[in-house]
Design a protein around this motif. Sequence first.
Motif, mmCIF file in Angstrom:
data_model
loop_
_atom_site.group_PDB
_atom_site.id
_atom_site.type_symbol
_atom_site.label_atom_id
_atom_site.label_comp_id
_atom_site.label_asym_id
_atom_site.label_seq_id
_atom_site.Cartn_x
_atom_site.Cartn_y
_atom_site.Cartn_z
ATOM 1 N N ASP A 66 -13.197 -4.017 0.188
ATOM 2 C CA ASP A 66 -12.220 -4.097 -0.244
ATOM 3 C C ASP A 66 -12.699 -3.948 -1.870
ATOM 4 O O ASP A 66 -12.465 -2.623 -2.494
ATOM 5 C CB ASP A 66 -11.099 -4.934 -0.139
ATOM 6 N N LYS B 280 0.752 -1.328 0.151
ATOM 7 C CA LYS B 280 -0.133 0.011 -0.058
ATOM 8 C C LYS B 280 1.033 1.621 -0.217
ATOM 9 O O LYS B 280 1.323 1.229 0.830
ATOM 10 C CB LYS B 280 -0.836 -0.039 1.012
ATOM 11 N N GLU C 70 0.177 1.110 -8.202
ATOM 12 C CA GLU C 70 -0.253 1.650 -7.259
ATOM 13 C C GLU C 70 0.469 3.674 -7.766
ATOM 14 O O GLU C 70 0.042 4.228 -7.539
ATOM 15 C CB GLU C 70 -0.331 1.482 -5.959
ATOM 16 N N GLN D 11 -7.171 7.017 -6.057
ATOM 17 C CA GLN D 11 -6.738 6.945 -4.565
ATOM 18 C C GLN D 11 -7.166 8.412 -3.803
ATOM 19 O O GLN D 11 -7.323 8.862 -2.976
ATOM 20 C CB GLN D 11 -7.155 5.886 -3.993
ATOM 21 N N GLU E 126 -5.473 2.879 -8.136
ATOM 22 C CA GLU E 126 -6.621 1.404 -7.596
ATOM 23 C C GLU E 126 -7.525 0.579 -8.517
ATOM 24 O O GLU E 126 -7.429 0.300 -9.250
ATOM 25 C CB GLU E 126 -7.107 2.305 -5.868
ATOM 26 N N GLY F 33 -14.033 3.968 1.509
ATOM 27 C CA GLY F 33 -12.439 4.183 2.451
ATOM 28 C C GLY F 33 -12.724 4.394 3.639
ATOM 29 O O GLY F 33 -12.667 4.645 5.014
ATOM 30 N N ASP G 38 -10.998 1.405 -2.998
ATOM 31 C CA ASP G 38 -9.805 0.657 -3.405
ATOM 32 C C ASP G 38 -10.408 -0.165 -5.047
ATOM 33 O O ASP G 38 -9.422 -0.083 -5.612
ATOM 34 C CB ASP G 38 -9.601 -0.142 -2.109
#
Length: 435
Positions: free
Chosen positions: A65, A15, A272, A346, A327, A407, A384
């Motif tokens: 998620d 992450k 990411e 994100q 994401e 989230g 996510d």
Amino acid sequence: MFPTSWSSYVVTPRKSLVVLATAVAALAVTVTGPALAAGSLPAVTARAETVALHDDEAGGDADADDPAIWRNAADPDRSLVVATAKQGGLRVYDLDAREVQSIPAPAGPGADDAPGRFNNVDLVHSKRLGDLAVTTDRGNDRLRIYRIDRDRAGGPLADVTDRTAPAVFSASQGEINEQRTAYGLATWTDPATGRSFALVSQRERTRLALLELTARADGSVGYRLVRTLDLPKSFRLPNGTSWSPCGEPGELPQVEGMVVDPANGMLYAGQEDVGIWRLKADLTGTPKLIDKVREYGVPGTYDEATEECAAGADPGFGGTKLTADVEGLTLVKEKDGDGLLLASSQGDNTFAAYDREISDANEYEGGFRVAAASATLDGSEECDGAAALNEPLGRRYPHGLLVVQDGHDAPGDGDRPSTNFKFVDLGKVTDTIDD
């Protein structure tokens, strides 16, 4: 934009850490071109939301998620959303966002071993295998596979995982416990052969694995490794320097969000802290980076005391549409072969839309936010996972459905971590982008 050496691709994800707010603000000032500031992007609102999940002991360590949408062809009103809840397992919802089944994640093999943790989910529609929900069990480094039957007593999903299925990336239980394990997921059925595959990314690494799903004589479904490919971990910048995204020591820039376009067999993979890659779903050929995050090329220094990366000066090599992390990726397919690739940006709570057509170089088409509909039905923050289905789903969603993870579900429950899934009329999304 390109790796230091293309030899870093081997044919055989962490992450992202918080970048200091002052650095993020500085990056926002550098945005140029057609991109809009996040606050000025058009907004759509959700029609429904699932009950909040809580990532604490009282909530069963459940954390929303990634979703997938299963269409009941015989009765579209009875279609389902299958979604991961990490250590909380799987949740199955109807189109009113009501829970119809909860499946716990399996325990680890020993008391001191990592427990099951379902990270991403995708669906398979196959004449050979039937309708399946496939999920990555990050805790045990395996795929878990469930057959879908809306009328099955006890719930629509039944576990058909081959009990002898091997770990995806790990050679031992000790390696599994280090949790550099199966993470992101996309499924794909080759129309030429009818064979079905799962593409799986490795947590805190750049590796992708292609697994073929195989039917067993006892009715279970297993998998075998076909090949792997490593995306770059460092990049040559236009000024001649080499850059790697900042992270904890030993962690590489991972991939999570992935989707395969069945029309041309192309995989889109979100690294990411880097951007969106397009490559062949069979993991052959040379990947192409079709868009970059704004933070691409920004130097960072990891501070062990704060467990954050402090950003340096922005050299201006990043993109203008995506704020790390990239994401959830999902496709909006049109009958004429056109359509959209949607990506969760994100870092600024927005979504970016790209043309699905390779001939148009996946041109950026626009962006949007999922905003609050009321004081009790909020929008999506730090999304996510996302899933879109551009097919009529009965009276509730005749123009299709977009499901996105939230989230930070509001109003929340005190100081408890609260996450859930928002159900959005896909027609509103496409109309917004077309305006």
